[in-house]
Design an enzyme around this catalytic site. Structure first.
Site, PDB file in Angstrom:
ATOM      1  N   LYS A 236       1.973 -18.438  -5.017  1.00 37.90           N
ATOM      2  CA  LYS A 236       3.327 -17.924  -5.281  1.00 37.90           C
ATOM      3  C   LYS A 236       3.625 -17.875  -6.787  1.00 37.90           C
ATOM      4  O   LYS A 236       2.928 -18.502  -7.592  1.00 37.90           O
ATOM      5  CB  LYS A 236       4.338 -18.799  -4.528  1.00 37.90           C
ATOM      6  CG  LYS A 236       4.158 -18.736  -2.999  1.00 37.90           C
ATOM      7  CD  LYS A 236       5.270 -19.495  -2.278  1.00 37.90           C
ATOM      8  CE  LYS A 236       5.092 -19.424  -0.771  1.00 37.90           C
ATOM      9  NZ  LYS A 236       6.220 -20.086  -0.051  1.00 37.90           N
TER      10      LYS A 236
ATOM     11  N   TYR B  44       8.970 -11.317   4.291  1.00 38.30           N
ATOM     12  CA  TYR B  44       9.658 -12.493   4.847  1.00 38.30           C
ATOM     13  C   TYR B  44      10.805 -12.116   5.795  1.00 38.30           C
ATOM     14  O   TYR B  44      11.721 -12.905   6.000  1.00 38.30           O
ATOM     15  CB  TYR B  44      10.160 -13.393   3.719  1.00 38.30           C
ATOM     16  CG  TYR B  44       9.075 -14.293   3.139  1.00 38.30           C
ATOM     17  CD1 TYR B  44       8.558 -15.360   3.871  1.00 38.30           C
ATOM     18  CD2 TYR B  44       8.573 -14.092   1.858  1.00 38.30           C
ATOM     19  CE1 TYR B  44       7.574 -16.196   3.357  1.00 38.30           C
ATOM     20  CE2 TYR B  44       7.583 -14.929   1.332  1.00 38.30           C
ATOM     21  CZ  TYR B  44       7.095 -15.979   2.087  1.00 38.30           C
ATOM     22  OH  TYR B  44       6.127 -16.810   1.571  1.00 38.30           O
TER      23      TYR B  44
ATOM     24  N   ASN C  27       7.223 -23.492  -3.722  1.00 44.95           N
ATOM     25  CA  ASN C  27       6.242 -24.433  -3.173  1.00 44.95           C
ATOM     26  C   ASN C  27       4.781 -23.959  -3.273  1.00 44.95           C
ATOM     27  O   ASN C  27       3.946 -24.305  -2.450  1.00 44.95           O
ATOM     28  CB  ASN C  27       6.629 -24.839  -1.745  1.00 44.95           C
ATOM     29  CG  ASN C  27       6.703 -23.670  -0.802  1.00 44.95           C
ATOM     30  OD1 ASN C  27       6.405 -22.548  -1.175  1.00 44.95           O
ATOM     31  ND2 ASN C  27       7.087 -23.935   0.429  1.00 44.95           N
TER      32      ASN C  27
ATOM     33  N   HIS D  75       1.571 -19.940   0.129  1.00 47.08           N
ATOM     34  CA  HIS D  75       1.921 -19.552   1.491  1.00 47.08           C
ATOM     35  C   HIS D  75       0.678 -19.700   2.352  1.00 47.08           C
ATOM     36  O   HIS D  75      -0.433 -19.446   1.882  1.00 47.08           O
ATOM     37  CB  HIS D  75       2.372 -18.086   1.523  1.00 47.08           C
ATOM     38  CG  HIS D  75       2.374 -17.488   2.900  1.00 47.08           C
ATOM     39  ND1 HIS D  75       3.400 -17.701   3.787  1.00 47.08           N
ATOM     40  CD2 HIS D  75       1.454 -16.718   3.546  1.00 47.08           C
ATOM     41  CE1 HIS D  75       3.102 -17.072   4.931  1.00 47.08           C
ATOM     42  NE2 HIS D  75       1.936 -16.474   4.806  1.00 47.08           N
TER      43      HIS D  75
ATOM     44  N   GLU E  38      -0.086 -10.239   8.259  1.00 42.65           N
ATOM     45  CA  GLU E  38       0.110 -10.459   6.820  1.00 42.65           C
ATOM     46  C   GLU E  38      -1.070  -9.918   6.004  1.00 42.65           C
ATOM     47  O   GLU E  38      -0.872  -9.328   4.936  1.00 42.65           O
ATOM     48  CB  GLU E  38       0.333 -11.951   6.564  1.00 42.65           C
ATOM     49  CG  GLU E  38       1.664 -12.417   7.147  1.00 42.65           C
ATOM     50  CD  GLU E  38       1.830 -13.935   7.197  1.00 42.65           C
ATOM     51  OE1 GLU E  38       2.885 -14.383   7.692  1.00 42.65           O
ATOM     52  OE2 GLU E  38       0.930 -14.670   6.749  1.00 42.65           O
TER      53      GLU E  38
HETATM   54  P1  ATP Z   1       5.204 -20.211   4.021  1.00 43.68           P
HETATM   55  O1  ATP Z   1       5.598 -19.286   5.148  1.00 43.68           O
HETATM   56  O2  ATP Z   1       5.557 -19.682   2.648  1.00 43.68           O
HETATM   57  O3  ATP Z   1       3.764 -20.633   4.120  1.00 43.68           O
HETATM   58  P2  ATP Z   1       6.223 -22.439   5.465  1.00 43.68           P
HETATM   59  O4  ATP Z   1       5.605 -21.759   6.656  1.00 43.68           O
HETATM   60  O5  ATP Z   1       5.775 -23.826   5.146  1.00 43.68           O
HETATM   61  O6  ATP Z   1       6.021 -21.562   4.165  1.00 43.68           O
HETATM   62  P3  ATP Z   1       8.747 -21.314   6.275  1.00 43.68           P
HETATM   63  O7  ATP Z   1       9.671 -22.040   7.150  1.00 43.68           O
HETATM   64  O8  ATP Z   1       7.933 -20.190   6.817  1.00 43.68           O
HETATM   65  O9  ATP Z   1       7.786 -22.423   5.594  1.00 43.68           O
HETATM   66  O10 ATP Z   1       9.577 -20.801   5.019  1.00 43.68           O
HETATM   67  C1  ATP Z   1       9.083 -19.765   4.192  1.00 43.68           C
HETATM   68  C2  ATP Z   1       9.378 -20.085   2.763  1.00 43.68           C
HETATM   69  O11 ATP Z   1      10.778 -20.051   2.538  1.00 43.68           O
HETATM   70  C3  ATP Z   1       8.979 -21.501   2.288  1.00 43.68           C
HETATM   71  O12 ATP Z   1       7.632 -21.632   1.944  1.00 43.68           O
HETATM   72  C4  ATP Z   1       9.870 -21.681   1.090  1.00 43.68           C
HETATM   73  O13 ATP Z   1       9.347 -20.968  -0.052  1.00 43.68           O
HETATM   74  C5  ATP Z   1      11.153 -20.999   1.561  1.00 43.68           C
HETATM   75  N1  ATP Z   1      12.058 -21.970   2.173  1.00 43.68           N
HETATM   76  C6  ATP Z   1      11.956 -22.530   3.390  1.00 43.68           C
HETATM   77  N2  ATP Z   1      12.953 -23.396   3.624  1.00 43.68           N
HETATM   78  C7  ATP Z   1      13.712 -23.387   2.510  1.00 43.68           C
HETATM   79  C8  ATP Z   1      14.905 -24.048   2.121  1.00 43.68           C
HETATM   80  N3  ATP Z   1      15.514 -24.913   2.930  1.00 43.68           N
HETATM   81  N4  ATP Z   1      15.398 -23.780   0.900  1.00 43.68           N
HETATM   82  C9  ATP Z   1      14.803 -22.891   0.066  1.00 43.68           C
HETATM   83  N5  ATP Z   1      13.686 -22.222   0.370  1.00 43.68           N
HETATM   84  C10 ATP Z   1      13.144 -22.462   1.573  1.00 43.68           C
HETATM   85 MG    MG Z   2       5.920 -19.737   7.132  1.00 46.06          MG
END
Ligand code: ATP
Ligand code: MG
Length: 138
Positions: free
Chosen positions: A10, A50, A113, A116, A127
């Site tokens: 990211k 997303y 974070n 992804h 994806e």
């Molecule tokens: P990713 O899909 O990016 O691998 P993930 O599957 O661990 O992450 P998801 O629940 O799919 O988590 O959320 C997608 C992304 O949205 C997260 O990686 C983060 O960047 C963002 N995100 C999720 N929850 C929050 C939150 N509470 N506040 C801010 N950003 C968030």
């Molecule tokens: Mg996710």
């Protein structure tokens, strides 16, 4: 069980110069790269990627962040790729991520974070198709 997953490094991590170290950790964990590109998403493209999170309160922030700088997108191969890659990256919130995981090592916050990882074989396929044509994967 499919043996491919999809990842992005990211914008927070590419900006901080962590790209090489993150790729190194991924490869040392046994994943091989089947497609890769360095690309900057538009807000429209980030929003589309997303889309499943459209109704979530963090969606505007997420779209803004994911289009704020270049990312590395890649298709990775390994036995049990989706589950093993989620283990390698650690919890969404780096504060809750296990020691030694990519998010523990490189992520700043739940929003920014570092990486992804696809959450299912089906989403890994969708994806990967979002970023790569048949000519760009091996
Ligand atoms: P990713 O899909 O990016 O691998 P993930 O599957 O661990 O992450 P998801 O629940 O799919 O988590 O959320 C997608 C992304 O949205 C997260 O990686 C983060 O960047 C963002 N995100 C999720 N929850 C929050 C939150 N509470 N506040 C801010 N950003 C968030
Ligand atoms: Mg996710």
């Amino acid at each position: 069980m499919s043996n491919r997953t999809f990842t992005m490094i990211k914008p927070d991590a590419t900006k901080k110069g962590y790209t090489g170290a993150i790729l190194d950790q991924i490869i040392k964990a046994g994943f091989s790269v089947k497609a890769m590109k360095w690309i900057k998403l538009s807000t429209e493209q980030a929003g589309q990627f997303y889309e499943v999170h459209k109704e979530r309160p963090f969606y505007p922030e997420l779209v803004e962040f994911m289009s704020s700088g270049p990312i590395v997108a890649a298709i990775l191969e390994k036995d049990n790729a989706v589950a093993d890659f989620r283990t390698l990256i650690g919890a969404t919130n780096p504060a809750q991520a296990e020691e030694g995981t990519i998010r523990k090592n490189f992520a700043a916050s739940i929003g920014e974070n570092a990486v992804h990882g696809s959450d299912s074989d089906e989403n890994a396929q969708i994806e990967g198709n979002f970023f790569f044509s048949a000519l760009e994967r091996f």
